[in-house]
Design an enzyme around this catalytic site. Structure first.
Site, PDB file in Angstrom:
ATOM      1  N   HIS A 263      25.772   5.385 -51.062  1.00 24.95           N
ATOM      2  CA  HIS A 263      24.851   6.505 -50.894  1.00 24.95           C
ATOM      3  C   HIS A 263      24.251   6.927 -52.245  1.00 24.95           C
ATOM      4  O   HIS A 263      23.025   7.006 -52.399  1.00 24.95           O
ATOM      5  CB  HIS A 263      25.619   7.666 -50.252  1.00 24.95           C
ATOM      6  CG  HIS A 263      24.799   8.883 -49.972  1.00 24.95           C
ATOM      7  ND1 HIS A 263      24.256   9.135 -48.735  1.00 24.95           N
ATOM      8  CD2 HIS A 263      24.429   9.913 -50.762  1.00 24.95           C
ATOM      9  CE1 HIS A 263      23.580  10.284 -48.782  1.00 24.95           C
ATOM     10  NE2 HIS A 263      23.685  10.780 -49.994  1.00 24.95           N
ATOM     11  N   GLU A 264      25.116   7.149 -53.224  1.00 27.10           N
ATOM     12  CA  GLU A 264      24.640   7.602 -54.539  1.00 27.10           C
ATOM     13  C   GLU A 264      23.831   6.504 -55.234  1.00 27.10           C
ATOM     14  O   GLU A 264      22.913   6.797 -56.005  1.00 27.10           O
ATOM     15  CB  GLU A 264      25.803   8.057 -55.419  1.00 27.10           C
ATOM     16  CG  GLU A 264      26.651   9.200 -54.851  1.00 27.10           C
ATOM     17  CD  GLU A 264      25.852  10.447 -54.449  1.00 27.10           C
ATOM     18  OE1 GLU A 264      24.746  10.642 -54.966  1.00 27.10           O
ATOM     19  OE2 GLU A 264      26.364  11.204 -53.584  1.00 27.10           O
ATOM     20  N   HIS A 267      20.284   6.908 -54.307  1.00 20.30           N
ATOM     21  CA  HIS A 267      19.628   7.904 -55.166  1.00 20.30           C
ATOM     22  C   HIS A 267      19.317   7.301 -56.537  1.00 20.30           C
ATOM     23  O   HIS A 267      18.239   7.495 -57.098  1.00 20.30           O
ATOM     24  CB  HIS A 267      20.545   9.120 -55.375  1.00 20.30           C
ATOM     25  CG  HIS A 267      20.624  10.061 -54.206  1.00 20.30           C
ATOM     26  ND1 HIS A 267      19.520  10.662 -53.661  1.00 20.30           N
ATOM     27  CD2 HIS A 267      21.681  10.523 -53.486  1.00 20.30           C
ATOM     28  CE1 HIS A 267      19.889  11.464 -52.658  1.00 20.30           C
ATOM     29  NE2 HIS A 267      21.208  11.395 -52.527  1.00 20.30           N
ATOM     30  N   GLU A 293      16.680  11.978 -50.542  1.00 19.27           N
ATOM     31  CA  GLU A 293      17.737  11.750 -49.554  1.00 19.27           C
ATOM     32  C   GLU A 293      17.408  10.518 -48.709  1.00 19.27           C
ATOM     33  O   GLU A 293      18.310   9.782 -48.299  1.00 19.27           O
ATOM     34  CB  GLU A 293      17.902  12.997 -48.670  1.00 19.27           C
ATOM     35  CG  GLU A 293      19.142  12.979 -47.796  1.00 19.27           C
ATOM     36  CD  GLU A 293      20.459  13.069 -48.571  1.00 19.27           C
ATOM     37  OE1 GLU A 293      20.442  13.340 -49.781  1.00 19.27           O
ATOM     38  OE2 GLU A 293      21.522  12.841 -47.932  1.00 19.27           O
TER      39      GLU A 293
END
Lengths: 496, 496
Positions: A263-264, A267, A293
């Site tokens: 997930h990170e 980003h 997001e």
């Protein structure tokens, strides 16, 4: 020197200050000893204060007016000037005394929130949250007056430029019409099958870390311009050319840290892929929180929880942890990674129930900013919403309206971007798959290049050149909608 | 608000900026990915530029004049005002254009130095060093004019307030008269005994790290306000309430990292022990580089290489590394840790030969700043000095005048503080032992409390309240001298 080039020099200094604050913020979460908290708070306050001074200085205002009057800029500088004006308007709209009052109120309220949450004691937080809400409404009014927006839209615009309730309301209303039904149906289908076999630990932390790094590299994370570390609350932060992501390891469960890293990394890829020439200027920033997001969710939810990628991941996991057996078969892992279980805690929610948490928070925070919901009535309204949207009875406020730090931090207008991001992720993934038919096959081999290249071209490398909707329209053929998200959830949770 | 209290507010902001830069500097050495170097350089340049602006702002000058005219301050605020004036005079003395020219010259010269050192090619560095020396002489003249000092003293004053050639020259001249003889005699005695048994590795890094942490704690390092990490060049940095020390581990040799940790812990204790009420003001700073070095050397050289402490350390080392035998007996370790071996490299030098490296560099850099030694003649003069002072023939400039980064970094006036620190350390240790007769016995039990408490009271907690010599006189009964250092070296190297 033209007024515009003098602005570029000033915003380049501001970018350096922001970068410095970004690294100090990362350090505070990942490295800093406890006793340094007060000194660090002072350092960050001074950096933010100096940035605010530079941004709102009369010379900045004069240069903005002069550069706008001069005109004649090319596409990127013109968009840059537009973003400079936006930043200046936001910063100048709020009187310094109000900024400082809010900053102090946030510090107090966050501190009390930690204890209130621990003790499930909303009454203790209430007066602080009331004071903070009062200040946030005042800030919303001040910004709204400067921007020609209603107070909530003005706050929202600070997180997601150009986003408006008039865009969100129809999207969320549509979502509300079909999401509860979809969740119920997904759960029925899920219950009709044997439960997936759980993965038994322990899983050594260093193995988890190496696995995370391997997948970060596969995704295209540039380790010469970033790091992976540990913090209590995972995040993606740092500075330009120095993107710091964090995770939190649990020996009993590797999946959460691993999915967190993915997930990170989503980003981080956005940050690392911003346009090289404009990285230190406003137009080179990421477009806003919804698109940010979308980049974490396109990696974690769209790509990495896909059947194709999980098939690639399964042998990797077996090898890394030296395990085998039915629990470690791709199909079992896929079932584990796409399980729908309504729960109290937003950050633990699966992809299908997560939007329900956001619909509720959006409903409540718009009412609070409008003055239609008093802080005292928040717990009741929160619990009613949880019953209504997810069919759950909240046993105490720790599992209810005290769970998130956003409101005690003064972050009103942030929550909707999570679900707008999920919608954008589905829409972008569909467009990428259409443009690159080989994409799913590549994921099945752990090859993210086609996805990454497409995102670099259509999202990352475009910075803040266009508004969110225009950027999405160019990339996917349509402004933000719910169709792709619904199709994605139906395919994954109601399909085979 | 009085002029003085407005100054306190301004210097508190400056302290926060310095702290921010301190953490970013630590991060650059210990954490930062390579690709972030340029962005980090920009962040630090902006922070230093803003600090310089605040320090030299007309409002600061006005407040200083007004506060000085007002008078009537108590002891600490009065000393604080004095230090504020000093900082302002140093910063204002040099025109902004010269500061920037120097900063660019340093960047270029450091970069070329790395290659020149690697290739032992002084000619490559020479033009850059010439340009930098020219600028440093100009800066020395500008500061000298403002401070009423000659250029070298003005530069020295930037590192060690109040230190002057007129103080150093007689001390170094005395040292020169007896040090070569002492080294020769120490080596003779050393050669007359069997050589100490070397310690065979490998020594696991994690064991080394834990050992370092154990000793840091024993010394009194406060882990809630500091950290231990790894960097290529060990240092003590960070910020107020956040002291970051680093070391570098070698699996084949644990002693160097361990002694390095003890050395940096000495610096850290000074930083952590600064007066709590004044930590964010100039008067709460450490007094200067000579006293700072005295604190690292009092820990490493005076306390931790003493026979008493090595007797305590020996079983700790045997236990940590699971070793035994003659090499691990206290007496053998003591011989290893007090071995005198003249060598080319300053940072590898033992306690007895180290001052010779400094005498040489002091001689050369005062001549360079005075215009009496041209850069082109530096290698020859350096090699002559090494032959003269240590009896060594320098084979190439990598092992000669290219070994240190100080001059290519523009740090003229820094070198003497190493040996002034060694003298001060001996003088302070003698005074502490006299005041606390139990001190050596405590070291033999790994108990640093008496030494630490004495240093807290007489040095750390006094910040910059007094000048170096006045502080030393209050603590030891005399200003800085060579007697205690000589007595220490004679006792350790010519005694039994």
């Amino acid at each position: 020197m033209t007024a515009y080039s003098s602005l570029e020099a000033r915003f380049s200094r501001l970018a350096a200050l922001e970068g410095a604050a970004g690294i100090l913020g990362w350090d505070a979460q990942a490295m800093m000893p406890d006793g340094a908290a007060e000194s660090r708070g002072e350092q960050l306050a001074v950096l933010h204060g100096l940035a605010h001074e530079i941004l709102t200085a009369p010379a900045t205002a004069d240069d903005l007016a002069a550069a706008e009057a001069e005109g004649g800029l090319e596409t990127w500088p013109a968009a840059n000037l537009y973003e400079m004006r936006r930043a200046h308007t936001h910063a100048s709209a709020v009187p310094q005394a109000l900024v400082e009052a809010r900053s102090r109120a946030v510090s107090r309220s966050e501190m009390v929130w930690r204890e209130a949450r621990r003790d499930a004691d909303f009454a203790r937080l209430a007066p602080y949250l009331e004071e903070l809400l009062r200040l946030q409404r005042e800030i919303g009014q001040a910004k709204g007056a400067a921007l020609g927006l209603d107070p909530y839209d003005a706050l929202l615009d600070g997180y997601d430029p150009g986003m408006r309730r008039s865009i969100i309301d129809p999207l969320f209303s549509d979502l509300t019409s079909w999401l509860p039904g979809l969740i119920a149906e997904a759960r029925e289908r899920q219950e009709s099958r044997p439960a997936p076999v759980p993965l038994d630990g322990p899983f050594p932390i260093e193995t988890q870390r190496q696995l995370g790094l391997t997948l970060m590299r596969a995704l295209g994370f540039d380790e010469t311009r970033g790091r992976l570390d540990i913090s209590l609350h995972p995040f993606c932060g740092g500075a330009t050319d120095d993107v710091r992501i964090t995770t939190r390891y649990d020996e009993a469960d590797f999946s959460r840290a691993l999915m967190g890293v993915l997930h990170e990394t989503g980003h981080a890829l956005y940050e690392q892929g911003r346009p090289a020439e404009w990285r230190h200027q406003p137009v080179g920033s990421a477009r806003g929180m919804s698109l940010h997001e979308s980049q974490s969710l396109i990696v974690e939810m769209q790509a990495c929880r896909s059947r194709e990628f999980v098939a690639y991941l399964a042998p990797l996991l077996r090898h890394a942890f030296g395990r085998s057996g039915p629990a470690w078969e791709a199909e079992n892992l896929y079932r584990l990674y796409t399980r729908v279980v309504p729960g109290f805690i937003r950050v633990d929610a699966d992809e299908a129930t997560y939007p329900a948490h956001i619909l509720l928070r959006y409903r409540l925070e718009t009412a609070m900013i409008a003055g239609d919901l008093a802080v005292a009535d928040l717990p009741g309204a929160f619990n009613d919403g949880m019953r209504d949207l997810l069919g759950l009875d909240v046993p105490d406020d720790r599992l209810g309206c005290l769970q998130d730090i956003h409101w005690p931090s003064g972050a009103f207008g942030y929550f909707p971007t999570y679900t707008l991001g999920a919608m954008a992720a589905a829409q972008l993934f569909r467009a990428a798959r259409t443009a690159e038919p080989a994409l799913p096959g590549c994921l099945a081999q752990g090859d993210f290049a086609p996805l990454r290249t497409w995102l670099r071209t259509h999202i990352h490398g475009r910075g803040s050149l266009l508004g969110t909707d225009a950027l999405l329209a160019e990339a996917t053929g349509a402004p933000l909608g719910t169709a792709a998200f619904r199709a994605h959830l139906e395919a994954r949770y109601l399909g085979e």
